[in-house]
Structures are given as C-alpha cells and as structure tokens.
Design a protein around this motif. Structure first.
Motif, PDB file in Angstrom:
ATOM      1  N   GLU A  91      46.805  11.057 -32.843  1.00  0.00           N
ATOM      2  CA  GLU A  91      47.843  12.263 -32.725  1.00  0.00           C
ATOM      3  C   GLU A  91      47.118  13.302 -33.678  1.00  0.00           C
ATOM      4  OE1 GLU A  91      50.210  12.286 -30.899  1.00  0.00           O
ATOM      5  OE2 GLU A  91      50.248  10.268 -30.276  1.00  0.00           O
ATOM      6  N   LEU A  92      46.728  13.271 -34.683  1.00  0.00           N
ATOM      7  CA  LEU A  92      46.258  14.555 -35.328  1.00  0.00           C
ATOM      8  C   LEU A  92      45.275  15.034 -34.927  1.00  0.00           C
ATOM      9  CD1 LEU A  92      46.726  13.023 -39.173  1.00  0.00           C
ATOM     10  CD2 LEU A  92      48.105  14.689 -38.134  1.00  0.00           C
ATOM     11  N   VAL A  93      44.224  14.374 -34.457  1.00  0.00           N
ATOM     12  CA  VAL A  93      42.963  14.892 -33.833  1.00  0.00           C
ATOM     13  C   VAL A  93      43.339  15.680 -32.600  1.00  0.00           C
ATOM     14  CG1 VAL A  93      40.542  14.638 -32.649  1.00  0.00           C
ATOM     15  CG2 VAL A  93      41.352  13.499 -34.959  1.00  0.00           C
ATOM     16  N   THR A  94      44.255  15.188 -32.024  1.00  0.00           N
ATOM     17  CA  THR A  94      44.545  15.593 -30.550  1.00  0.00           C
ATOM     18  C   THR A  94      45.462  16.991 -31.029  1.00  0.00           C
ATOM     19  OG1 THR A  94      44.896  13.711 -29.458  1.00  0.00           O
ATOM     20  CG2 THR A  94      46.263  15.649 -28.624  1.00  0.00           C
ATOM     21  N   ASN A  95      46.191  17.277 -32.163  1.00  0.00           N
ATOM     22  CA  ASN A  95      46.903  18.217 -32.307  1.00  0.00           C
ATOM     23  C   ASN A  95      45.608  19.298 -32.930  1.00  0.00           C
ATOM     24  OD1 ASN A  95      49.456  17.325 -32.098  1.00  0.00           O
ATOM     25  ND2 ASN A  95      49.940  17.102 -33.956  1.00  0.00           N
ATOM     26  N   ALA A  96      44.869  18.863 -33.275  1.00  0.00           N
ATOM     27  CA  ALA A  96      43.785  20.049 -33.778  1.00  0.00           C
ATOM     28  C   ALA A  96      43.071  20.453 -32.657  1.00  0.00           C
ATOM     29  CB  ALA A  96      42.844  19.419 -34.982  1.00  0.00           C
ATOM     30  N   VAL A  97      42.577  19.536 -31.742  1.00  0.00           N
ATOM     31  CA  VAL A  97      41.981  20.148 -30.534  1.00  0.00           C
ATOM     32  C   VAL A  97      42.898  20.840 -29.606  1.00  0.00           C
ATOM     33  CG1 VAL A  97      41.000  19.098 -28.201  1.00  0.00           C
ATOM     34  CG2 VAL A  97      40.352  17.797 -30.421  1.00  0.00           C
ATOM     35  N   GLU A  98      44.045  20.704 -29.519  1.00  0.00           N
ATOM     36  CA  GLU A  98      45.010  21.530 -28.572  1.00  0.00           C
ATOM     37  C   GLU A  98      45.384  22.682 -29.252  1.00  0.00           C
ATOM     38  OE1 GLU A  98      47.895  19.126 -27.260  1.00  0.00           O
ATOM     39  OE2 GLU A  98      46.552  17.755 -25.938  1.00  0.00           O
ATOM     40  N   HIS A  99      45.714  22.746 -30.635  1.00  0.00           N
ATOM     41  CA  HIS A  99      46.269  23.895 -31.205  1.00  0.00           C
ATOM     42  C   HIS A  99      45.544  24.590 -32.408  1.00  0.00           C
ATOM     43  CE1 HIS A  99      49.846  22.553 -29.160  1.00  0.00           C
ATOM     44  NE2 HIS A  99      49.820  21.285 -29.768  1.00  0.00           N
ATOM     45  N   GLY A 100      44.504  23.928 -32.722  1.00  0.00           N
ATOM     46  CA  GLY A 100      43.692  24.445 -33.649  1.00  0.00           C
ATOM     47  C   GLY A 100      42.747  25.387 -33.205  1.00  0.00           C
ATOM     48  N   THR A 101      41.773  26.014 -34.304  1.00  0.00           N
ATOM     49  CA  THR A 101      40.874  26.929 -33.836  1.00  0.00           C
ATOM     50  C   THR A 101      39.378  26.381 -34.510  1.00  0.00           C
ATOM     51  OG1 THR A 101      41.409  28.410 -35.627  1.00  0.00           O
ATOM     52  CG2 THR A 101      42.328  28.804 -33.577  1.00  0.00           C
ATOM     53  N   GLY A 102      38.516  26.716 -34.122  1.00  0.00           N
ATOM     54  CA  GLY A 102      37.189  26.426 -34.660  1.00  0.00           C
ATOM     55  C   GLY A 102      36.733  24.622 -34.505  1.00  0.00           C
ATOM     56  N   ASP A 103      36.027  24.401 -35.488  1.00  0.00           N
ATOM     57  CA  ASP A 103      35.461  23.020 -35.364  1.00  0.00           C
ATOM     58  C   ASP A 103      36.873  22.096 -36.183  1.00  0.00           C
ATOM     59  OD1 ASP A 103      33.349  23.594 -34.343  1.00  0.00           O
ATOM     60  OD2 ASP A 103      31.931  23.280 -36.208  1.00  0.00           O
ATOM     61  N   VAL A 104      36.777  20.918 -35.739  1.00  0.00           N
ATOM     62  CA  VAL A 104      37.748  19.955 -36.154  1.00  0.00           C
ATOM     63  C   VAL A 104      37.092  18.875 -37.082  1.00  0.00           C
ATOM     64  CG1 VAL A 104      39.483  18.020 -35.527  1.00  0.00           C
ATOM     65  CG2 VAL A 104      39.154  20.073 -34.124  1.00  0.00           C
ATOM     66  N   GLY A 105      37.528  18.827 -38.427  1.00  0.00           N
ATOM     67  CA  GLY A 105      37.074  17.633 -39.157  1.00  0.00           C
ATOM     68  C   GLY A 105      38.142  16.600 -39.274  1.00  0.00           C
ATOM     69  N   LEU A 106      37.517  15.476 -39.627  1.00  0.00           N
ATOM     70  CA  LEU A 106      38.471  14.296 -39.699  1.00  0.00           C
ATOM     71  C   LEU A 106      37.785  13.428 -40.858  1.00  0.00           C
ATOM     72  CD1 LEU A 106      40.195  11.886 -39.108  1.00  0.00           C
ATOM     73  CD2 LEU A 106      38.402  11.048 -37.561  1.00  0.00           C
ATOM     74  N   ARG A 107      38.597  13.260 -41.795  1.00  0.00           N
ATOM     75  CA  ARG A 107      38.268  12.411 -43.156  1.00  0.00           C
ATOM     76  C   ARG A 107      39.161  11.339 -43.365  1.00  0.00           C
ATOM     77  NH1 ARG A 107      37.047  15.935 -48.274  1.00  0.00           N
ATOM     78  NH2 ARG A 107      35.097  15.733 -47.568  1.00  0.00           N
ATOM     79  N   ILE A 108      38.586  10.357 -43.721  1.00  0.00           N
ATOM     80  CA  ILE A 108      39.330   9.135 -43.841  1.00  0.00           C
ATOM     81  C   ILE A 108      39.000   8.398 -45.236  1.00  0.00           C
ATOM     82  CG2 ILE A 108      40.234   6.743 -43.233  1.00  0.00           C
ATOM     83  CD1 ILE A 108      40.327   7.447 -40.495  1.00  0.00           C
TER      84      ILE A 108
END
Length: 144
Positions: free
Chosen positions: A63-80
């Motif tokens: 859900e969080l990555v999808t939101n970033a891909v659809e609504h974000g700008t620039g590269d997406v970062g995921l940290r766990i």
C-alpha cells in the motif's frame, strides 16, 4: 603410554547475525510494487516473521509503495528496520504533500490503503516534511 593431555572444548560459534534492516531505492513504476513485496517477504522469512503478521506487513509495504508510485514524485525509497520487538516501514518520495487518511465511498476503487495500515499497524504517520510515510508493527517474541 603418554600422559593424558587436557583438551579445551572447542568454542561454539554463534550463528552469524544478519542485519535486520534493508533499504531499496527505485524509479517509480507499478511492476516494482510486486518486487518490493517479494523482497520484503524474503527478509521476513530470514527474520522468522511469519503467518498473518508477515502478510499484514507485506500488505502495508504494498500500500505504501503503491501510494508513492502513484502520487509521489522522483525516486521511491523503501526502508524496513526490525531492531527488536518492532518492525518499522518507511516509504519516501519527493512529493512534499503528506499522505492523508481518507474515507473512500463504497463505489470507489481506491483510497483505502492508509485506512488498512491504520487498522493493521500499531501506529503510523508522516514525516514533518511530508515526504516519508511510515508505520510500525509490533512483533511478539517467539517462544522457544
């Protein structure tokens, strides 16, 4: 006959510790959401986080990555990060507009991601600069 020689017991080696954190950075594209889920699942197995909790964590990542891909700008970062007892998920993009919890109507096809995270995670939020959305899951200690 030779005198008895005392032999010290061999020191037992502790299994190697794996880092309980990882970072991914990628150019936003819908197929990468699936890859983020697969990588997260692999690390959860490595860390012995299984069952329904693991599925909830993977859903939150999705859900969080999808939101970033659809609504974000620039590269997406995921940290766990999973230091001890809690697992924290952070997803970052360059859009300063913070993610907001909204209530989707029954007819809407999207808009429920943050609601799901609010229900499943112990807590969630957005960084002060609006670029990072995060959530935390409690991971119960495993019984021996």
């Amino acid at each position: 006959m030779s005198p008895a020689t005392a032999v010290a017991p061999a020191a037992t080696k502790a299994p190697p510790q794996t880092s309980r954190a990882f970072d991914l950075a990628f150019t936003p594209a819908p197929p990468l959401v699936r890859q983020a889920r697969r990588i997260t699942r692999a690390f959860l197995r490595l860390w012995n986080v299984n069952g329904e909790l693991a599925e909830n964590i993977v859903l939150a990542v999705s859900e969080l990555v999808t939101n970033a891909v659809e609504h974000g700008t620039g590269d997406v970062g995921l940290r766990i990060q999973y230091p001890d007892g809690e697992l924290r998920i952070e997803v970052t993009d360059d859009n300063p507009a913070p993610a907001e919890l909204r209530h989707a109507d029954d007819e809407e096809l999207s808009g429920r991601g943050l609601f799901l995270i609010a229900v499943l995670a112990r807590t969630w939020g957005v960084s002060d600069d609006g670029r990072t959305t995060w959530c935390v899951f409690r991971v119960p200690a495993r019984r021996s």
